[in-house]
Design an enzyme around this catalytic site. Sequence first.
Site, PDB file in Angstrom:
ATOM      1  N   GLN A 133      41.229  37.626  37.757  1.00 17.61           N
ATOM      2  CA  GLN A 133      41.810  36.922  36.623  1.00 17.61           C
ATOM      3  C   GLN A 133      42.512  35.644  37.074  1.00 17.61           C
ATOM      4  O   GLN A 133      43.366  35.676  37.960  1.00 17.61           O
ATOM      5  CB  GLN A 133      42.810  37.817  35.887  1.00 17.61           C
ATOM      6  CG  GLN A 133      42.196  39.089  35.319  1.00 17.61           C
ATOM      7  CD  GLN A 133      42.326  40.272  36.251  1.00 17.61           C
ATOM      8  OE1 GLN A 133      42.354  40.131  37.471  1.00 17.61           O
ATOM      9  NE2 GLN A 133      42.398  41.463  35.662  1.00 17.61           N
ATOM     10  N   GLN A 155      36.915  34.252  35.642  1.00 15.49           N
ATOM     11  CA  GLN A 155      37.374  35.356  34.795  1.00 15.49           C
ATOM     12  C   GLN A 155      38.643  34.944  34.049  1.00 15.49           C
ATOM     13  O   GLN A 155      39.568  34.367  34.626  1.00 15.49           O
ATOM     14  CB  GLN A 155      37.663  36.597  35.651  1.00 15.49           C
ATOM     15  CG  GLN A 155      38.071  37.824  34.831  1.00 15.49           C
ATOM     16  CD  GLN A 155      38.178  39.082  35.673  1.00 15.49           C
ATOM     17  OE1 GLN A 155      37.766  39.112  36.824  1.00 15.49           O
ATOM     18  NE2 GLN A 155      38.721  40.133  35.090  1.00 15.49           N
ATOM     19  N   ASP A 156      38.668  35.229  32.735  1.00 10.95           N
ATOM     20  CA  ASP A 156      39.852  34.973  31.904  1.00 10.95           C
ATOM     21  C   ASP A 156      40.212  33.485  31.838  1.00 10.95           C
ATOM     22  O   ASP A 156      41.387  33.114  31.976  1.00 10.95           O
ATOM     23  CB  ASP A 156      41.054  35.771  32.422  1.00 10.95           C
ATOM     24  CG  ASP A 156      40.879  37.269  32.234  1.00 10.95           C
ATOM     25  OD1 ASP A 156      39.833  37.684  31.721  1.00 10.95           O
ATOM     26  OD2 ASP A 156      41.796  38.019  32.617  1.00 10.95           O
ATOM     27  N   ASP A 179      35.140  38.265  30.376  1.00 13.36           N
ATOM     28  CA  ASP A 179      36.185  38.163  29.347  1.00 13.36           C
ATOM     29  C   ASP A 179      36.816  36.776  29.326  1.00 13.36           C
ATOM     30  O   ASP A 179      38.043  36.644  29.197  1.00 13.36           O
ATOM     31  CB  ASP A 179      37.285  39.210  29.591  1.00 13.36           C
ATOM     32  CG  ASP A 179      36.758  40.625  29.677  1.00 13.36           C
ATOM     33  OD1 ASP A 179      35.697  40.909  29.085  1.00 13.36           O
ATOM     34  OD2 ASP A 179      37.396  41.455  30.362  1.00 13.36           O
ATOM     35  N   ARG A 235      33.561  42.559  24.067  1.00 17.50           N
ATOM     36  CA  ARG A 235      34.014  43.943  24.152  1.00 17.50           C
ATOM     37  C   ARG A 235      35.480  43.980  23.712  1.00 17.50           C
ATOM     38  O   ARG A 235      36.201  42.984  23.856  1.00 17.50           O
ATOM     39  CB  ARG A 235      33.843  44.513  25.558  1.00 17.50           C
ATOM     40  CG  ARG A 235      34.641  43.791  26.655  1.00 17.50           C
ATOM     41  CD  ARG A 235      34.468  44.503  27.980  1.00 17.50           C
ATOM     42  NE  ARG A 235      35.177  43.818  29.072  1.00 17.50           N
ATOM     43  CZ  ARG A 235      35.340  44.339  30.289  1.00 17.50           C
ATOM     44  NH1 ARG A 235      34.847  45.535  30.576  1.00 17.50           N
ATOM     45  NH2 ARG A 235      35.982  43.670  31.218  1.00 17.50           N
TER      46      ARG A 235
END
Length: 325
Positions: A133, A155-156, A179, A235
């Site tokens: 992250q 990520q993120d 994500d 998700r």
Amino acid sequence: MNCSIASAASLTSHISYLKSQYDITVAQDGTGNYKTVQEAINAVPDFRKVTTTIFIKNGVYKEKLNLSASKQFVKMIGESAEKTILTFDDWAQRKNAFGEEKGTSGSASFYIYGSQFSAENITFQNTAGPVGQAVALFVAGDKAKFINCRMLGFQDTLYTYGYASRQYYYKCYIEGTVDFIFGSSTAVFDECEIFCKSAGYITASSSPDTSKYGYVFLNSKILGDVPANSYYLGRPWRPYAKAVFINCDLGKIIKAEGWDNWGKESNEKTAFYAEYNSTGSGANPKARVAWSHQLNEITVREYTLDKIFNGWNPKEMAADAQIKK
């Protein structure tokens, strides 16, 4: 007229124009009011009730930035989206001065808490790389607007942190892996380009059960440089996650099933995932998971900007002149 005098007059006129157009100018070469973006932010009067416009000249500004809640109606305009870069390189597992991990929220390059923030022609970046992250942009304030901006990371990348805050992204480029658009805000991505790297999930909404809308993608393109069937549209980070894709061009990278339940069947009863008129090789409504939805000509009418944002019109280029009490 002497050429040198004419040039000086032209320069003076240009400087005068910039001063009249922008309240604050940031330039690393010293030709502005400040050399760093954080200095410019700090100069904005707390709880000012009119827009403060900050012009940022081209450059790579490596700063961990924070726009506090008291800095309202701030508008940042970059000289160019590709060359005005606000960046830092923190990540979740990086240790702070006390030897503690920073965590996802602590990894952000830029924190935006002030309401009525807007940005144009700016790149927001996290250069930590594929290390877990690492947030490029953390947006908590209500009525945030981004036009022709880029959010770069892995990520993120983009944390729409504000609990049910309203955020609007127009003609923006957002890239990442897992994500990389996540959080609890109500956010619209209008005519944006979403670029997928590696494999993963585009969205991880955590919209509260009290919010009718989570993420809405309008007329956007979803593409990437990864193999076919590599990405889920989303998700649920929390049970009542919501994400809807309307009139979007989905590349071959999108998995046929479209959506994932994050390993919890109970999420299938609370999350709301839907599409309308998806096109491209990644559009496959018949193969989508049974608990997702396909909107029709009637239900799609609920997805106007006015309804999604409860009366806020983000397409108004100028911020409200005064805070409504």
